[in-house]
Write a protein that holds these residues in place. Structure first.
Motif, PDB file in Angstrom:
ATOM      1  N   ASN A   1     -39.578   7.247   0.715  1.00 36.30           N
ATOM      2  CA  ASN A   1     -38.869   6.029   1.097  1.00 36.30           C
ATOM      3  C   ASN A   1     -37.946   5.628  -0.054  1.00 36.30           C
ATOM      4  O   ASN A   1     -38.377   4.998  -1.012  1.00 36.30           O
ATOM      5  N   LYS A   2     -36.688   6.008   0.037  1.00 31.62           N
ATOM      6  CA  LYS A   2     -35.693   5.708  -0.991  1.00 31.62           C
ATOM      7  C   LYS A   2     -34.775   4.557  -0.574  1.00 31.62           C
ATOM      8  O   LYS A   2     -33.657   4.438  -1.063  1.00 31.62           O
ATOM      9  N   LEU A   3     -35.246   3.714   0.357  1.00 31.22           N
ATOM     10  CA  LEU A   3     -34.453   2.562   0.788  1.00 31.22           C
ATOM     11  C   LEU A   3     -34.349   1.531  -0.336  1.00 31.22           C
ATOM     12  O   LEU A   3     -35.117   1.568  -1.295  1.00 31.22           O
ATOM     13  N   VAL A   4     -33.421   0.606  -0.193  1.00 31.82           N
ATOM     14  CA  VAL A   4     -33.221  -0.457  -1.182  1.00 31.82           C
ATOM     15  C   VAL A   4     -34.538  -1.189  -1.398  1.00 31.82           C
ATOM     16  O   VAL A   4     -35.317  -1.389  -0.462  1.00 31.82           O
ATOM     17  N   TRP A   5     -34.773  -1.609  -2.620  1.00 32.91           N
ATOM     18  CA  TRP A   5     -36.025  -2.240  -3.033  1.00 32.91           C
ATOM     19  C   TRP A   5     -36.503  -3.300  -2.031  1.00 32.91           C
ATOM     20  O   TRP A   5     -35.729  -4.139  -1.612  1.00 32.91           O
ATOM     21  N   GLY A   6     -37.780  -3.221  -1.632  1.00 31.80           N
ATOM     22  CA  GLY A   6     -38.379  -4.197  -0.740  1.00 31.80           C
ATOM     23  C   GLY A   6     -38.220  -3.908   0.745  1.00 31.80           C
ATOM     24  O   GLY A   6     -38.692  -4.667   1.576  1.00 31.80           O
ATOM     25  N   THR A   7     -37.570  -2.796   1.107  1.00 30.55           N
ATOM     26  CA  THR A   7     -37.326  -2.467   2.511  1.00 30.55           C
ATOM     27  C   THR A   7     -38.480  -1.624   3.057  1.00 30.55           C
ATOM     28  O   THR A   7     -38.914  -0.661   2.438  1.00 30.55           O
ATOM     29  N   TRP A   8     -38.948  -1.983   4.253  1.00 35.16           N
ATOM     30  CA  TRP A   8     -40.052  -1.298   4.921  1.00 35.16           C
ATOM     31  C   TRP A   8     -39.523  -0.110   5.708  1.00 35.16           C
ATOM     32  O   TRP A   8     -38.464  -0.184   6.324  1.00 35.16           O
ATOM     33  N   ALA A   9     -40.279   0.992   5.709  1.00 36.12           N
ATOM     34  CA  ALA A   9     -39.953   2.158   6.529  1.00 36.12           C
ATOM     35  C   ALA A   9     -41.237   2.717   7.110  1.00 36.12           C
ATOM     36  O   ALA A   9     -42.289   2.700   6.461  1.00 36.12           O
ATOM     37  N   GLY A  10     -41.159   3.210   8.341  1.00 35.38           N
ATOM     38  CA  GLY A  10     -42.325   3.784   8.985  1.00 35.38           C
ATOM     39  C   GLY A  10     -41.955   4.974   9.843  1.00 35.38           C
ATOM     40  O   GLY A  10     -40.807   5.118  10.262  1.00 35.38           O
TER      41      GLY A  10
END
Length: 94
Positions: free
Chosen positions: A13-22
């Motif tokens: 999960n390399k999304l911007v800090w604090g972003t949820w991914a599932g």
């Protein structure tokens, strides 16, 4: 009883800090397994050996729709990663 062996799908999960991914794995429209994390934390799914092929459904709490990939044959481990933010994100194989 022996544990169910299987293959692992690794997710970065390399999304911007604090972003949820599932990610949800399905076979014939039925859920096999799922997992999630907040950004910069990896996670994995284990696809049991008795599953022949599966789809992966990538999602994020964002303005974009779920992205579906597959079908994949369950004959090896796999690796994917999320990049972006809540406005625009993509998934790529490693």
């Amino acid at each position: 009883m022996s544990p169910i062996e299987g293959h692992t799908v690794w997710i970065h999960n390399k999304l911007v800090w604090g972003t949820w991914a599932g990610v949800i794995a399905t076979e014939d429209g039925k859920k096999i397994t799922s997992n999630w994390s907040f950004s910069h934390k990896g996670f994995h799914l284990t696809i049991p050996d008795d599953i022949g092929s599966y789809y992966l459904h990538f999602g994020s709490i964002s303005f974009e729709d779920v992205k579906t990939r597959g079908p994949f044959t369950n004959d090896q481990d796999a690796c994917w990663h999320f990049h972006g933010n809540v406005f625009k994100w993509k998934v790529y194989t490693c």
